[in-house]
Write an enzyme that holds these catalytic residues in place. Structure first.
Site, short mmCIF file in Angstrom:
data_model
loop_
_atom_site.label_atom_id
_atom_site.label_comp_id
_atom_site.label_asym_id
_atom_site.label_seq_id
_atom_site.Cartn_x
_atom_site.Cartn_y
_atom_site.Cartn_z
N ARG A 157 0.85 -1.20 0.00
CA ARG A 157 0.00 0.00 0.00
C ARG A 157 0.88 1.24 0.00
O ARG A 157 0.64 2.20 -0.70
CB ARG A 157 -0.94 -0.03 1.20
CG ARG A 157 -2.18 -0.88 1.03
CD ARG A 157 -1.93 -2.35 0.69
NE ARG A 157 -3.14 -3.12 0.63
CZ ARG A 157 -3.69 -3.76 1.69
NH1 ARG A 157 -3.10 -3.75 2.87
NH2 ARG A 157 -4.81 -4.43 1.55
N ASP A 186 -0.26 -7.43 -3.23
CA ASP A 186 -1.65 -7.10 -2.86
C ASP A 186 -2.33 -6.45 -4.05
O ASP A 186 -1.77 -6.43 -5.16
CB ASP A 186 -1.68 -6.19 -1.61
CG ASP A 186 -2.90 -6.46 -0.74
OD1 ASP A 186 -4.03 -6.34 -1.26
OD2 ASP A 186 -2.75 -6.79 0.45
N HIS A 259 -6.73 -10.44 -2.81
CA HIS A 259 -5.75 -9.34 -2.68
C HIS A 259 -4.68 -9.47 -3.77
O HIS A 259 -3.49 -9.44 -3.48
CB HIS A 259 -5.13 -9.33 -1.28
CG HIS A 259 -6.07 -8.76 -0.23
ND1 HIS A 259 -6.35 -7.41 -0.16
CD2 HIS A 259 -6.79 -9.35 0.75
CE1 HIS A 259 -7.20 -7.19 0.84
NE2 HIS A 259 -7.49 -8.35 1.41
N GLU A 323 -9.91 -12.45 3.06
CA GLU A 323 -10.89 -11.57 2.40
C GLU A 323 -11.04 -11.88 0.92
O GLU A 323 -10.69 -11.06 0.07
CB GLU A 323 -10.45 -10.11 2.60
CG GLU A 323 -10.38 -9.73 4.06
CD GLU A 323 -9.89 -8.30 4.31
OE1 GLU A 323 -10.42 -7.65 5.21
OE2 GLU A 323 -8.97 -7.84 3.61
N TYR A 421 -3.05 -4.84 15.97
CA TYR A 421 -3.06 -4.04 14.74
C TYR A 421 -2.48 -2.66 15.05
O TYR A 421 -3.17 -1.77 15.53
CB TYR A 421 -4.47 -4.00 14.13
CG TYR A 421 -4.63 -5.17 13.18
CD1 TYR A 421 -4.15 -6.43 13.55
CD2 TYR A 421 -5.17 -5.04 11.91
CE1 TYR A 421 -4.23 -7.51 12.69
CE2 TYR A 421 -5.26 -6.12 11.04
CZ TYR A 421 -4.78 -7.35 11.44
OH TYR A 421 -4.84 -8.41 10.59
C1 TNX Z 1 -7.56 -6.41 6.73
S1 TNX Z 1 -5.83 -8.37 8.17
C2 TNX Z 1 -6.64 -6.96 5.85
C3 TNX Z 1 -5.70 -6.08 5.15
C4 TNX Z 1 -5.91 -4.63 5.52
C5 TNX Z 1 -6.16 -4.55 7.00
C6 TNX Z 1 -6.24 -3.15 7.53
C7 TNX Z 1 -5.97 -9.01 6.79
C8 TNX Z 1 -5.56 -10.39 6.70
N1 TNX Z 1 -6.45 -8.30 5.74
O1 TNX Z 1 -5.81 -6.27 3.76
O2 TNX Z 1 -4.79 -3.91 5.14
O3 TNX Z 1 -7.36 -5.21 7.29
O4 TNX Z 1 -6.18 -3.12 8.94
#
Ligand code: TNX
Length: 534
Positions: A157, A186, A259, A323, A421
């Protein structure tokens, strides 16, 4: 009122700092045993370090680490002469453990391995910061609680240079961490050179522009191209060697199948629709994921991982897996054909056929990496379609995923959002912090975290360790990154190293010493904890 409160907090901090000067020596993370003795050892530029060849590296690192305070000669070969600093291996000690004995004549450090000696020298470095050239005589016994003590770094990022990544490793090592989880790919970029697919770094290491403000509220972009930013394979090797010399193993992460929008931009055939998408300029969760049906996806992943394994000696390879929206897969003839071929059925709740297809992908990659002597780690999202046999689960959505994995005999790294985090805000008022993703993780919260909560004795055995994550959507530069890491990393390091012997009664005094270390090393840190702001 605010000003008065802050002035008082500052005065208090200064007072504690002065008291620490005269009072007992302090070390962070808290050692197992510390006994103060009579007398002092005088450290001068004549002090010799005696080390057998296998301990030359920790000795050389120590010379560098204290260079701002005292100039020491390069280490000598081991000799019987007892003056000076003597380093030895003692296989009876725990691998990363050490014993240190400081008398007026010598400082003797024995370690279970070179890493153990290195950690002993990190403790000695803290005493040098606290006392300068007259080190109080004492005996220290020490060993870590967790074998996996990690920190994650997202270089997608926002990108961080080789020099910055090395500084990051220095900071981890000074806190006795031993793992760097390097998030290299990503939606917003691909940052590792892969010789077989030059398009990845040619086209996917840059994006057209970047979002301004928070992704939940903003649709404004800065219009400034970002990149090309990536590491060549040569640079990666250099960082791996640098980390190894500080006893930090690097775990690379290649995100799959989600991602991955940047990769889909460079190689559209990786997606279900094969239509070209842009390298993402927004933050969040993108629907553009790799196709789970086509054989070409698996060939791509194996090719990339073959090059990744050649660069990273780490036993663990992180395969992401978080995700992963399934909307493309639901519409994709290739994914649906694969689902039919495998006989996957919707089993209700999370166990949709598509989530099971993701577990199939994970299990295939797991077998591939296992066949090459490696193991996989992935985010807890990958549990949705069923757990695979040897995966280590990184539990970020709370600790439930980790607990579930431990119950199934899988290993776990705990990194729950509410404690780990470090891209979250550090104070409730958020005043002066700049933009962050949200949340609230002050130093005190990290320090008070019980990583074993909800686990029985048997399940505890599966917890390899703990890790903080630094996602860099809202971290535009290295200075800001350090201010999110420090001083919270110090709190985490005590939970990782000294879980059951944390000492809240001395934490403030010890943090004042850590602050001196940060200043000496020119590492930026957030002021809130020292000002008494939560
Ligand atoms: C969730 S934690 C994500 C990331 C983001 C983050 C921001 C995770 C495995 N995936 O892609 O950057 O939240 O806090």
């Amino acid at each position: 009122m605010q000003i008065l409160r802050r002035t008082l907090a500052l005065l208090f901090a200064v007072l504690i700092g002065c008291m620490a000067e005269a009072a007992t020596p302090v070390i962070l993370p808290q050692p197992t045993l510390f006994t103060l003795r009579e007398g002092t050892f005088r450290l001068t530029n004549q002090t010799q370090i005696h080390a057998p060849s296998e301990l030359r590296n920790p000795a050389e690192r120590f010379v560098e680490d204290v260079a701002a305070i005292v100039t020491l000669e390069a280490p000598h070969k081991a000799s019987k002469q007892a003056e000076g600093i003597r380093l030895q291996l003692n296989k009876a000690l725990p691998t990363e453990g050490y014993h240190m004995q400081i008398t007026p004549r010598e400082i003797r450090i024995e370690g279970g391995s070179a890493a153990g000696v290195y950690y002993g020298l990190q403790s000695l470095r803290q005493l040098v910061v606290q006392y300068g050239d007259s080190i109080p005589c004492c005996t220290i016994e020490d060993a870590p609680n967790f074998s996996y003590r990690g920190a994650h770094l997202d270089v997608v990022r926002h990108f961080f240079t080789v020099e910055e990544v090395k500084r990051y490793i220095d900071i981890l090592a000074a806190h006795k961490l031993n793992r760097l989880h390097w998030h290299l790919t990503d939606d917003q970029g691909w940052r590792i050179e892969i010789k077989h697919y030059p398009e990845l770094t040619e086209q996917a290491s840059k994006r057209k522009e970047t979002l301004i403000g928070h992704c939940l509220h903003s649709t404004t972009y800065d219009g400034v191209p970002y990149g090309p930013y990536y590491y060549t394979q040569e640079e990666i090797r250099e960082v791996v060697v640098y980390a190894a010399a500080r006893y930090v193993k690097i775990i690379p992460e290649i995100e799959m199948p989600s991602h991955a929008q940047a990769a889909l931009h460079a190689l559209p055939w990786l997606g279900c629709t094969e239509q070209q998408v842009e390298v993402w300029t927004h933050w969040g969760v993108s629907p553009e994921v790799m196709c789970g049906g086509k054989e070409t996806t698996y060939e791509f992943l194996e090719q990339v991982l073959t090059e990744v394994m050649a660069l990273f000696p780490s036993e663990y390879i992180h395969i992401g897996g978080d995700e992963c929206p399934k909307e493309r897969w639901e519409q994709c003839p290739h994914c649906q054909a694969r689902i039919r071929e495998l006989g996957l059925q919707d089993e209700g709740q999370n166990r949709t056929a598509e989530n099971q297809l993701q577990s199939y992908l994970t299990a295939r990659i797991e077998r591939f990496l296992n066949a090459h002597g490696r193991r996989i780690i992935g985010w807890d999202d990958m549990l949705a379609g069923g757990i695979t046999p040897t995966a280590t689960v990184m539990s970020w959505q709370g600790t439930q995923g980790g607990i579930y994995a431990a119950q199934h005999g899988n290993h776990v790294v705990m990194t729950p959002m509410e404690y780990c985090y470090f891209d979250f805000y550090q104070t409730e008022s958020r005043e002066g912090e700049g933009l962050a993703i949200g949340g609230w993780v002050p130093f005190e919260k990290v320090y008070a975290w019980d990583p074993y909560a909800g686990l029985n004795d048997h399940e505890r055995d599966y917890i390899l360790g703990l890790q903080c994550n630094l996602w860099s959507e809202y971290i535009p530069n290295f200075n800001h990154l350090q201010r999110l890491l420090l001083p919270r990393l110090a709190a985490l390091s005590e939970v990782q190293w000294a879980t059951d012997r944390r000492d809240p009664t001395t934490i403030r005094i010890r943090m004042e010493q850590m602050r001196r270390l940060y200043e000496l090393c020119d590492w930026s840190y957030a002021p809130y904890y020292f000002e008494g702001r939560k």
